[in-house]
Design an enzyme around this catalytic site. Sequence first.
Site, short mmCIF file in Angstrom:
data_model
loop_
_atom_site.label_atom_id
_atom_site.label_comp_id
_atom_site.label_asym_id
_atom_site.label_seq_id
_atom_site.Cartn_x
_atom_site.Cartn_y
_atom_site.Cartn_z
N HIS A 198 2.32 6.96 -7.15
CA HIS A 198 1.59 7.99 -6.40
C HIS A 198 0.09 7.95 -6.72
O HIS A 198 -0.58 8.98 -6.78
CB HIS A 198 2.16 9.38 -6.69
CG HIS A 198 3.62 9.51 -6.36
ND1 HIS A 198 4.09 9.76 -5.09
CD2 HIS A 198 4.72 9.39 -7.15
CE1 HIS A 198 5.41 9.82 -5.10
NE2 HIS A 198 5.81 9.57 -6.33
N SER A 328 -22.10 -6.61 3.61
CA SER A 328 -22.50 -5.49 4.47
C SER A 328 -23.83 -5.80 5.13
O SER A 328 -24.68 -6.49 4.54
CB SER A 328 -22.62 -4.22 3.62
OG SER A 328 -23.31 -3.21 4.34
#
Length: 497
Positions: A198, A328
Amino acid sequence: MPSPYINGTPNGAVNGENGGGLVGAGWDSSSWGIDLPSPLHSLPGNVSMLDSAVFRTMFGTDKMREIMCDKAYVARLVEVEVALAKVEGDLGIIPAEQAAKIAKYADPAKINLERLRHETDIVGYSILPVIRQIGEMCGESGKYVHIGFNTQDIHDLAVSLQIKAGLDLVEKQINEARSTLLKLAKEHRNSIMMGRTHLQHALPITFGYKCAIYLDALDRHAERLQQIRPRALLASIGGASGSLGSMGMGSEGVEPDGVRTISAICKYLGLTEPKICIHVARDHIAEIVSFLANVCGTLAKIAFDIILLSAIEISEVKEPFVPHRGASSTMPHKRNPISSEIITAIAKLTRSHASTAMDALVGDFERPTGPWHLEFVVIPETFTYASNSLNQANFLLSNMSINTERMVKNLSLSNGLIMAEHVMVGLADKVGRIQAHDIIYEDCKRCIETGESLNDLLKVNKQVTKYLTEDDIDWRMNPRNYLGSCLAWVDKVVAGR
């Protein structure tokens, strides 16, 4: 908008401008009664990412394109028609000398793709147009082409040959990934790291254990591929309505020519002989596409793990560095996990195709009104997507950066909380599991709230030190002493390899 047709020819072009060597170089549309479409060279650009001049390498591999492309498909159609003539000649259904001439003169390189595209637009299928061109190549022998079989027979057999080659490539790529993961599982058998559930720190594992899980999954896919191959290569043959009625009923003690031909052509082409016509029983296609989607899903699980492990906050694993890969346009420092992102995207695309293949299972009567066309899309696309997903996975698995020092460092981020269960287990032997849980829970709560070390808190907790010495606590707080079956499981997976 001006009409693309000028005087019955596309954009003013001269009919048959593809030149010599192609069947019907001077052909026109008069026999079909409609205008010609725009020629191939003047068509608008690609729409699909698979054939995009910009994105094609991101979503597909050229090796699989060579298997699934138009030219390969047309070559397989010709191959099937030649094989049909060959076996029918051997069986005495057509004259053997005519079969030999068909084999000699039927040449996929001479198929006029411009004409084929136009006539396929009209017919709705490519087989009749191909038969017409093969017939013209073969002259008088052309009347013996395509005896007994129908459109779906030829198309499905051609696609089966593509599937056969496609599975060979997928198998090779899966085995390459397995080989890399085997090496990683062995090399990092003892490379301790944080196990996470989780998205939270859970218990320690090893990176080799993680790789062994991936390897075991791909081992099952390799096994599945071997299991489904005979079904995947089932020959779909049945003639006009599945009965091969035009090839007779046979006689007492003699099988019909249709059954004899099916058996012979399956042996000749290396396909699986069916017990009965499967024109409208498409479970084998759904199984193939679902298998490929399953493989892509497993690869996406690996890729998603790598995406998360490459986050700056974790930095345990990173994709291979290639200058400007994942860059980027505005942030010079970025190295985005591009291969992993592509793999996860492909998993979603193939899952959608698997659902579409399931829809194609539902067809009406002996030849469906539409579902068959779905296969024209999902088979070549799913194979091409899957091949690229494997290609991307092999690239990143073979070259990724693994930071074992960071793995060890991250074990201490929780101030020892990850070892609470190990201490609780030791204490449970003395006071019972429920009471041990409650005792350790209070120290864990304080550890979280104050940032103190769990090890230190345990050593001043009299309920703990009454039963465990400091050495006991230190031993139980060492992650390397709480790997459970991780190492044994790695050894099981890699055993004998």
